[in-house]
Write a protein that holds these residues in place. Structure first.
Motif, PDB file in Angstrom:
ATOM      1  N   GLN A   1      41.764  49.106  42.554  1.00 31.32           N
ATOM      2  CA  GLN A   1      41.845  47.654  42.668  1.00 31.32           C
ATOM      3  C   GLN A   1      41.442  47.224  44.066  1.00 31.32           C
ATOM      4  O   GLN A   1      41.529  48.000  45.023  1.00 31.32           O
ATOM      5  CB  GLN A   1      43.247  47.153  42.351  1.00 31.32           C
ATOM      6  CG  GLN A   1      44.333  47.666  43.280  1.00 31.32           C
ATOM      7  CD  GLN A   1      45.709  47.170  42.868  1.00 31.32           C
ATOM      8  OE1 GLN A   1      45.932  45.961  42.756  1.00 31.32           O
ATOM      9  NE2 GLN A   1      46.613  48.094  42.616  1.00 31.32           N
ATOM     10  N   THR A   2      40.967  45.990  44.172  1.00 34.51           N
ATOM     11  CA  THR A   2      40.665  45.426  45.481  1.00 34.51           C
ATOM     12  C   THR A   2      41.949  44.871  46.088  1.00 34.51           C
ATOM     13  O   THR A   2      42.895  44.516  45.375  1.00 34.51           O
ATOM     14  CB  THR A   2      39.639  44.288  45.377  1.00 34.51           C
ATOM     15  OG1 THR A   2      40.201  43.206  44.618  1.00 34.51           O
ATOM     16  CG2 THR A   2      38.350  44.755  44.730  1.00 34.51           C
ATOM     17  N   GLU A   3      41.967  44.818  47.400  1.00 38.54           N
ATOM     18  CA  GLU A   3      43.057  44.109  48.072  1.00 38.54           C
ATOM     19  C   GLU A   3      42.859  42.608  47.888  1.00 38.54           C
ATOM     20  O   GLU A   3      43.764  41.885  47.524  1.00 38.54           O
ATOM     21  CB  GLU A   3      43.087  44.469  49.554  1.00 38.54           C
ATOM     22  CG  GLU A   3      43.489  45.902  49.837  1.00 38.54           C
ATOM     23  CD  GLU A   3      44.941  46.184  49.499  1.00 38.54           C
ATOM     24  OE1 GLU A   3      45.765  45.249  49.561  1.00 38.54           O
ATOM     25  OE2 GLU A   3      45.244  47.348  49.158  1.00 38.54           O
ATOM     26  N   GLU A   4      41.633  42.167  48.168  1.00 38.20           N
ATOM     27  CA  GLU A   4      41.266  40.758  48.009  1.00 38.20           C
ATOM     28  C   GLU A   4      39.761  40.659  48.121  1.00 38.20           C
ATOM     29  O   GLU A   4      39.189  41.080  49.118  1.00 38.20           O
ATOM     30  CB  GLU A   4      41.937  39.891  49.082  1.00 38.20           C
ATOM     31  CG  GLU A   4      41.655  38.403  48.939  1.00 38.20           C
ATOM     32  CD  GLU A   4      42.392  37.574  49.973  1.00 38.20           C
ATOM     33  OE1 GLU A   4      41.710  37.044  50.876  1.00 38.20           O
ATOM     34  OE2 GLU A   4      43.621  37.456  49.876  1.00 38.20           O
ATOM     35  N   ASP A   5      39.102  40.133  47.094  1.00 41.90           N
ATOM     36  CA  ASP A   5      37.646  40.042  47.153  1.00 41.90           C
ATOM     37  C   ASP A   5      37.219  38.800  47.931  1.00 41.90           C
ATOM     38  O   ASP A   5      38.053  38.069  48.479  1.00 41.90           O
ATOM     39  CB  ASP A   5      37.027  40.104  45.743  1.00 41.90           C
ATOM     40  CG  ASP A   5      37.365  38.889  44.878  1.00 41.90           C
ATOM     41  OD1 ASP A   5      37.670  37.811  45.434  1.00 41.90           O
ATOM     42  OD2 ASP A   5      37.314  39.005  43.637  1.00 41.90           O
ATOM     43  N   TYR A   6      35.907  38.535  47.974  1.00 35.61           N
ATOM     44  CA  TYR A   6      35.364  37.481  48.826  1.00 35.61           C
ATOM     45  C   TYR A   6      35.884  36.099  48.482  1.00 35.61           C
ATOM     46  O   TYR A   6      35.857  35.180  49.309  1.00 35.61           O
ATOM     47  CB  TYR A   6      33.832  37.473  48.732  1.00 35.61           C
ATOM     48  CG  TYR A   6      33.299  36.893  47.441  1.00 35.61           C
ATOM     49  CD1 TYR A   6      32.829  35.590  47.378  1.00 35.61           C
ATOM     50  CD2 TYR A   6      33.281  37.643  46.269  1.00 35.61           C
ATOM     51  CE1 TYR A   6      32.349  35.048  46.198  1.00 35.61           C
ATOM     52  CE2 TYR A   6      32.810  37.112  45.089  1.00 35.61           C
ATOM     53  CZ  TYR A   6      32.339  35.824  45.058  1.00 35.61           C
ATOM     54  OH  TYR A   6      31.879  35.297  43.873  1.00 35.61           O
ATOM     55  N   GLN A   7      36.392  35.909  47.252  1.00 39.55           N
ATOM     56  CA  GLN A   7      36.880  34.604  46.832  1.00 39.55           C
ATOM     57  C   GLN A   7      38.404  34.530  46.812  1.00 39.55           C
ATOM     58  O   GLN A   7      38.973  33.537  46.347  1.00 39.55           O
ATOM     59  CB  GLN A   7      36.319  34.261  45.446  1.00 39.55           C
ATOM     60  CG  GLN A   7      36.668  35.285  44.388  1.00 39.55           C
ATOM     61  CD  GLN A   7      35.731  35.274  43.199  1.00 39.55           C
ATOM     62  OE1 GLN A   7      35.166  34.236  42.833  1.00 39.55           O
ATOM     63  NE2 GLN A   7      35.572  36.425  42.557  1.00 39.55           N
ATOM     64  N   GLY A   8      39.052  35.596  47.288  1.00 34.60           N
ATOM     65  CA  GLY A   8      40.504  35.589  47.366  1.00 34.60           C
ATOM     66  C   GLY A   8      41.204  36.152  46.153  1.00 34.60           C
ATOM     67  O   GLY A   8      42.437  36.110  46.072  1.00 34.60           O
ATOM     68  N   ALA A   9      40.465  36.678  45.193  1.00 32.84           N
ATOM     69  CA  ALA A   9      41.063  37.245  43.988  1.00 32.84           C
ATOM     70  C   ALA A   9      41.337  38.731  44.187  1.00 32.84           C
ATOM     71  O   ALA A   9      40.706  39.396  45.009  1.00 32.84           O
ATOM     72  CB  ALA A   9      40.142  37.035  42.789  1.00 32.84           C
ATOM     73  N   ARG A  10      42.288  39.251  43.417  1.00 33.17           N
ATOM     74  CA  ARG A  10      42.554  40.690  43.385  1.00 33.17           C
ATOM     75  C   ARG A  10      42.043  41.223  42.060  1.00 33.17           C
ATOM     76  O   ARG A  10      42.460  40.772  40.997  1.00 33.17           O
ATOM     77  CB  ARG A  10      44.053  40.961  43.544  1.00 33.17           C
ATOM     78  CG  ARG A  10      44.436  42.441  43.488  1.00 33.17           C
ATOM     79  CD  ARG A  10      45.864  42.647  43.981  1.00 33.17           C
ATOM     80  NE  ARG A  10      46.832  41.934  43.172  1.00 33.17           N
ATOM     81  CZ  ARG A  10      47.465  42.450  42.107  1.00 33.17           C
ATOM     82  NH1 ARG A  10      47.200  43.694  41.719  1.00 33.17           N
ATOM     83  NH2 ARG A  10      48.336  41.726  41.435  1.00 33.17           N
ATOM     84  N   ASP A  11      41.134  42.183  42.123  1.00 36.32           N
ATOM     85  CA  ASP A  11      40.473  42.718  40.939  1.00 36.32           C
ATOM     86  C   ASP A  11      41.026  44.106  40.626  1.00 36.32           C
ATOM     87  O   ASP A  11      41.163  44.941  41.532  1.00 36.32           O
ATOM     88  CB  ASP A  11      38.970  42.830  41.180  1.00 36.32           C
ATOM     89  CG  ASP A  11      38.366  41.530  41.699  1.00 36.32           C
ATOM     90  OD1 ASP A  11      37.865  40.752  40.893  1.00 36.32           O
ATOM     91  OD2 ASP A  11      38.418  41.312  42.929  1.00 36.32           O
ATOM     92  N   VAL A  12      41.336  44.350  39.350  1.00 40.81           N
ATOM     93  CA  VAL A  12      41.913  45.626  38.937  1.00 40.81           C
ATOM     94  C   VAL A  12      41.112  46.172  37.755  1.00 40.81           C
ATOM     95  O   VAL A  12      40.782  45.426  36.824  1.00 40.81           O
ATOM     96  CB  VAL A  12      43.393  45.478  38.535  1.00 40.81           C
ATOM     97  CG1 VAL A  12      44.023  46.854  38.303  1.00 40.81           C
ATOM     98  CG2 VAL A  12      44.181  44.710  39.590  1.00 40.81           C
ATOM     99  N   LEU A  13      40.804  47.479  37.796  1.00 37.40           N
ATOM    100  CA  LEU A  13      40.021  48.124  36.738  1.00 37.40           C
ATOM    101  C   LEU A  13      40.818  49.261  36.118  1.00 37.40           C
ATOM    102  O   LEU A  13      41.469  50.036  36.817  1.00 37.40           O
ATOM    103  CB  LEU A  13      38.714  48.672  37.309  1.00 37.40           C
ATOM    104  CG  LEU A  13      37.703  49.215  36.279  1.00 37.40           C
ATOM    105  CD1 LEU A  13      37.057  48.058  35.527  1.00 37.40           C
ATOM    106  CD2 LEU A  13      36.644  50.070  36.967  1.00 37.40           C
ATOM    107  N   ALA A  14      40.776  49.357  34.796  1.00 41.34           N
ATOM    108  CA  ALA A  14      41.373  50.464  34.041  1.00 41.34           C
ATOM    109  C   ALA A  14      40.415  50.800  32.909  1.00 41.34           C
ATOM    110  O   ALA A  14      39.432  50.094  32.671  1.00 41.34           O
ATOM    111  CB  ALA A  14      42.753  50.082  33.515  1.00 41.34           C
TER     112      ALA A  14
END
Length: 441
Positions: free
Chosen positions: A171-184
């Motif tokens: 997962q990201t801590e925080e992407d360029y737009q302020g979202a947290r992205d999680v992959l499974a």
């Protein structure tokens, strides 16, 4: 209706994935110049594949892709699966609420628009489509998923997605737009078959990525012409898509405001207001920062910021019948259609959607405060503040077979590049697991 397939995804190796924030990137059409330069300085950032540069950008992307594969920067997963992708985010005005947009990435058959399976809501620019098609033809690699919407009011698939998210890949801590992205990932054949069965009875509305999707169509058509004996199951018949449920409350669409950079001719502010009053009720307001609230939820209502003064505009109901564009009633009912017809065409003389799409006197801005600032600085003559388009309006327009005015929707947050890659090369898609999961078999 929609055929989907699991994929053997390509991802950054385990060491790089531990710092995935350093390698993801914004979509090619939302990358600012400043962002690009910062990302290009990282030799392994995904922007080198999604927005390559150089004398021959597509060839440069292919060279780098081969290098990354040989060096083990990117590795392909052993088993195909459906990749759960969650984005956690907050919105201005509701900072204490965290939203979570739930979806999954997979391959979907690249349906032509006429097949009425994947539906669009905006037109594309041929140059951008050709750029995407050329990059795909050269690399046979998909670097970021387009965003598609299906509707399931029972929310059946979310249960499987939630289960997969108990063991995320990264997962990201925080992407360029302020979202947290999680992959499974889901690799259970029984569950994947159920995903296929649910989508097989549904149409998909393309929310974001019209140029990338149409680039896949162009490339697929070229391959079919070159190989008339193709089976229809070759990997280049498919396209990487992120699918989310349009029935979910966490699917958010933000407004895109209109900045008039110029007023044609020698039109004064007073003359502009006088012309607007032919079609709109024009009410002066004390504070421009109240405009979003004053128009919220009101049909055919807009805020206007002109020469430091604020106005609330609302179309006079009796004049709506004058809207003569050759389009569907669903499109004519949209706020933005009203704005583009009665302001851009009738008041400013920019006649017709095609001319308006090419007119350089308009800018599309999502940030409300930026609109006011740019008018105050003299960078624009006026700002029109708009309401967001609703999901119901998007669905009705798509099912009517028409398209919206340009920049009507801004689905938030955007998906990111580099979180998952997929290949459409024949030699990188050989697995019995995938070919036995075609719906109906």
């Amino acid at each position: 209706m929609a055929e989907i397939q699991p994929v053997c995804g390509w991802r950054y190796n385990a060491e790089l994935s531990a710092d995935i924030d350093a390698y993801v990137s914004p979509l090619f059409d939302v990358v600012s110049t400043k962002q690009r330069e910062a990302l290009y300085r990282n030799p392994f950032n995904s922007i080198h594949l999604s927005v390559p540069r150089g004398p021959d950008p597509a060839a440069e992307a292919l060279r780098r892709l081969k290098e990354w594969k040989q060096q083990g920067v990117l590795k392909q997963d052993d088993l195909p699966g459906i990749y759960a992708y969650y984005q956690y985010f907050r919105l201005p005005g509701t900072p204490h609420r965290e939203y979570c947009r739930k979806g999954f990435m997979c391959h979907i058959r690249a349906y032509d628009w006429a097949e009425n399976v994947v539906l669009r809501h905006e037109n594309t620019l041929p140059t951008s489509v050709n750029d995407r098609a050329e990059l795909l033809a050269c690399t046979e690699f998909q670097t970021s998923a387009t965003h598609g919407l299906y509707r399931d009011d029972t929310f059946e698939l979310e249960r499987y997605l939630d289960e997969a998210m108990q063991d995320p890949l990264y997962q990201t801590e925080e992407d360029y737009q302020g979202a947290r992205d999680v992959l499974a990932v889901i690799q259970d054949a029984r569950v994947i078959r159920r995903f296929q069965e649910v989508l097989a009875s549904r149409q998909v509305i393309l929310a974001d990525g019209h140029h990338r999707y149409e680039g896949s169509l162009v490339y697929r058509q070229a391959r079919m012409l070159a190989d008339p004996e193709n089976t229809g199951n070759e990997p280049w018949h498919f396209h990487l898509m992120y699918l989310t449920n349009s029935a979910a409350d966490d699917l958010r669409i933000l407004p895109t405001h209109r900045l008039l950079l110029e007023l044609p001719g020698q039109t004064s502010d007073e003359e502009f207001l006088k012309q607007l009053a032919r079609y709109f009720t024009v009410l002066p307001k004390d504070d421009a920062y109240d405009l979003p609230e004053l128009i919220a939820g009101k049909t055919w209502a807009f805020g206007l910021y002109l020469d430091g003064k604020a106005y609330k505009l609302r179309l006079k109901p009796e004049v709506h019948s004058q809207l003569t564009w050759d389009t569907t009633p669903e499109v004519k009912a949209l706020d933005l259609t009203v704005l583009h017809y009665f302001v851009l065409e009738r008041v400013l003389g920019i006649a017709g959607p095609d001319a308006q799409r090419q007119w350089t006197g308009i800018a599309y801005v999502r940030n409300f405060s930026e609109c006011l600032t740019r008018v105050d600085r003299g960078e624009a003559r006026a700002a029109f503040i708009t309401n967001e388009v609703t999901m119901d309006e998007v669905e009705r327009v798509c099912h009517s077979g028409a398209v919206m005015p340009p920049k009507s929707t801004f689905f938030y947050p955007k998906t990111i590049g580099g979180f998952l890659f997929t290949s459409i090369r024949d030699d990188e898609n050989q697995n019995a697991f995938q070919t036995t999961l075609t719906p109906g078999l």
